[in-house]
Each structure stands twice: as structure tokens, then as C-alpha cells.
Design an enzyme around this catalytic site. Structure first.
Site, short mmCIF file in Angstrom:
data_model
loop_
_atom_site.label_atom_id
_atom_site.label_comp_id
_atom_site.label_asym_id
_atom_site.label_seq_id
_atom_site.Cartn_x
_atom_site.Cartn_y
_atom_site.Cartn_z
CD GLU A 100 16.97 2.92 -1.33
OE1 GLU A 100 18.11 3.12 -1.37
OE2 GLU A 100 16.11 3.38 -2.30
CG LEU B 2 -6.09 2.99 -4.25
CD1 LEU B 2 -5.29 4.48 -3.87
CD2 LEU B 2 -7.11 2.74 -3.27
#
Length: 121
Positions: free
Chosen positions: A73, A120
């Protein structure tokens, strides 16, 4: 004109560079909503990473994945700033530069999401 012979050196250079970086991060926080959203995501991601039974190395990867989004960004915002500095008129190459920066952010989001999913799941 830039004087290459009188550039700061040593610890003074490090201090000045750090001050410039902090000024840029402050500007991003005050002016870029995407950066604020990604900072919030980082603030949320850090404690969430402790909720899972994963190694410290995996936790670091999860957090760095979010930091990578923020890095992208920042680069995207820098591209936009340079394009706007050159001229505000509509030009195909200006649009392309901004679109490419946006695509980089999009890819960083895909990369970060993939890292979170792989670790995960």
C-alpha cells in the site's frame, strides 16, 4: 540541485531517515483510508495469531503477511503521488501506473490470505 557530497552520514543519516519514515507513516495514517484499514487489520491480526495452536515462526508469518499488505500500500501510494505530481490531466500511462499499483496491493491481499489459510487450515 542535489549535492551528493554533503549527504548526512553515520548515525545522523539513520536518524534523519527514521524521521522521514515516521513523517511518511503519519501522513499515510492521516490521509489514506486503505492504510488505516490495513493498520487496523494488523492490530487485530497480532492478538488473533496467539489464539491458534501454531508455532512462533507461523505467527511471525501471519503478522508479516499483513505487514506485506501495508508495504505494498505504501508503494502504491508513492506511485500515485508521483503520477499526480507529474500532472493531474488524464493520461493512459498515468492510469496504467495507478492501476498497476492497485494490482500489486490486490496481489498482496491474495498472498496474505493464502498464508493465513494455509497456516490456519
Amino acid at each position: 540541485m542535489f549535492d551528493n557530497t554533503n549527504k548526512p552520514k553515520g548515525i545522523n543519516r539513520v536518524i534523519l531517515a527514521s524521521l522521514n519514515s515516521f513523517r511518511a507513516i503519519k501522513w499515510l495514517y492521516l490521509n489514506e483510508s486503505a492504510f488505516r484499514q490495513e493498520l487496523l487489520l494488523l492490530i487485530i491480526a497480532i492478538p488473533i495469531s496467539f489464539l491458534f495452536d501454531i508455532s512462533a515462526k507461523e505467527q511471525v508469518f501471519l503478522v508479516l503477511a499483513i505487514v506485506f499488505i501495508m508495504f505494498t500500500e505504501i508503494v502504491n501510494t508513492a506511485i500515485e503521488a508521483v503520477v499526480d505530481r507529474v500532472g493531474l490531466e488524464i493520461h493512459p500511462l498515468s492510469g496504467l501506473a495507478k492501476d498497476l499499483g492497485s494490482a500489486a496491493v490486490f496481489l498482496s491481499l491474495i498472498i496474505a490470505s493464502s498464508i493465513w489459510l494455509v497456516i490456519l487450515l
